[in-house]
Enzyme design. Structure first.
Site, PDB file in Angstrom:
ATOM      1  CB  SER A 127      -0.955   0.012   1.199  1.00 23.14           C
ATOM      2  OG  SER A 127      -2.071  -0.793   0.947  1.00 23.14           O
ATOM      3  CE  LYS A 174      -4.508   2.266  -0.797  1.00 26.03           C
ATOM      4  NZ  LYS A 174      -3.922   1.046  -0.220  1.00 26.03           N
ATOM      5  CB  SER A 195      -4.033   2.056   3.787  1.00 32.06           C
ATOM      6  OG  SER A 195      -3.359   1.656   2.620  1.00 32.06           O
TER       7      SER A 195
END
Length: 381
Positions: free
Chosen positions: A60, A63, A120
């Site tokens: 993640s 991101k 997230s």
């Protein structure tokens, strides 16, 4: 040539010599993760790296780029924080870290940013990708284009979340640091990345930051965590104290605790050993006379970087030496180099900063030229 000097006895402790920051070897700081880096935000100097260019799955932490594109779109005025985003069926179908969007649910860009940054949220990342570019694939194309613009050599994205394992979805600790540096240059992101706990849906759904450093590390400003079985524990951690901000990227850590300890060790090292050196003199730069110009003078201004990273160790004075000519001939172009600021530490040249013309000065007409010549002859000009 007219040369004048202004010497500032620094009330700080600086290094000598200070020609460049030497990147530490991978055994200089006790980090457990196989890939890590420590970078200073303003200068982009790399203080420490360990397999920093190895291509690895980012989970993640992907991101960071997703958030960068969103924040840049906001600051360009393409979208606003108050815009309404409607969740598609596809966005609502995403699992993993999410806020359980329902198809057709409406959220503001502000709320979407909060959810992506704090918890997230994969569903919100996809919803925002569709809102910005019409589809996630189109958004991913823009992610890769932006990576190329940043000069990233070891990055390729296949999605905007990092949720899925794909051999073609990878980045490196160095590339993540560069992305993170670009992101934290936008102060807007810190409105979200420094949140410890918050809520959405009128307080009905709580949010708790996945980055626990926000809670207990002094000066933490963010930024993004990540985990999948393949990527293991990843983190881009940012922290600021006394006007200096660092980025510590950890990839493929064994655990949350190990990942966080590695980031703390890197950040602690940076704060303990380095400072920013101003690349500007406190003295006011005097105007430079212009011969045969429509204006009789031009104002020099500084160009280039404003600060540079230096070591704290050692005790040495910073001196600033400004060199400017008595006069220059017209025409003068805006940005034309007029002189130099030389910054020395411990008697050794550290940086040379060009002093350039603040504005253009055109050559005077015949009448102006004759007037200048006459005044010069009479000793008046």
């Amino acid at each position: 040539m007219k040369k004048f000097f202004c010497t500032v006895l620094a009330a700080l402790i600086f290094s000598s010599p200070a020609y460049a920051i030497e990147t530490l070897s991978d055994d200089a700081i006790d980090t457990k993760a196989p890939s890590a880096i420590l970078m200073e935000k303003t200068s982009g100097e790399v203080i420490y790296e360990k397999n920093a260019h190895e291509q690895l799955p980012p989970a993640s932490v992907t991101k960071v780029m997703t958030l960068l594109l969103i924040v840049e779109a906001i600051e360009r005025g393409d979208i606003s924080l108050d815009d309404t985003v409607i969740a598609s069926e596809r966005a609502a179908s995403f699992g993993g870290s999410c806020v359980f969007l329902e198809e057709g649910e409406k959220m503001s860009v502000d709320e979407m940013l909060k959810c992506i940054t704090v918890v997230s949220a994969n569903d919100c990342a996809v919803a925002m990708s569709e809102f910005l570019c019409g589809s996630e694939p189109a958004f991913v194309q823009r992610m890769n284009e932006r990576a190329a613009e940043l000069g990233l050599k070891n990055t390729h994205f296949c999605n905007c979340t990092g949720l899925f394992n794909d051999p073609e979805h990878y980045t490196s600790a160095y590339d993540l640091a560069v992305m993170s540096r670009a992101l934290i240059k936008h102060e807007l992101i810190k409105k979200y990345s420094t949140i410890w706990m918050d809520s959405i849906r009128n307080g009905e759904f709580g949010l708790s930051n996945t980055n626990k450093l926000v809670y207990y590390y002094d000066g933490c400003t963010g930024l993004k965590t990540g985990y999948t079985e393949e990527a293991m524990y990843c983190l881009s951690a940012t922290a600021e104290r006394d006007g200096i901000e660092y980025i510590a990227v950890i990839m493929h850590g064994d655990s949350i605790e190990s990942r966080n300890n590695d980031a703390k060790a890197l950040l602690n090292y940076g704060f303990a050993n380095y400072k920013l050196c101003p690349l500007r003199s406190d003295e006011v730069l005097p105007p430079v006379k212009v011969r045969l110009g429509k204006s009789d003078s031009v104002q020099p201004v500084y160009s280039g970087e404003e600060t540079a990273l230096i070591k704290k160790s050692g005790a040495a004075d910073i001196t600033y030496s400004v060199e400017l000519p008595d006069s220059v001939a017209a025409p003068v172009e805006k940005g034309q180099k007029l002189g130099t600021l030389t910054v020395s530490i411990g008697g050794k040249v550290f940086r040379e900063i060009p002093l350039v013309a603040e504005n253009a000065v055109e050559r005077a007409g015949l009448f102006g030229i004759f007037t200048d010549m006459a005044l010069a002859y009479l000793g008046i000009g």
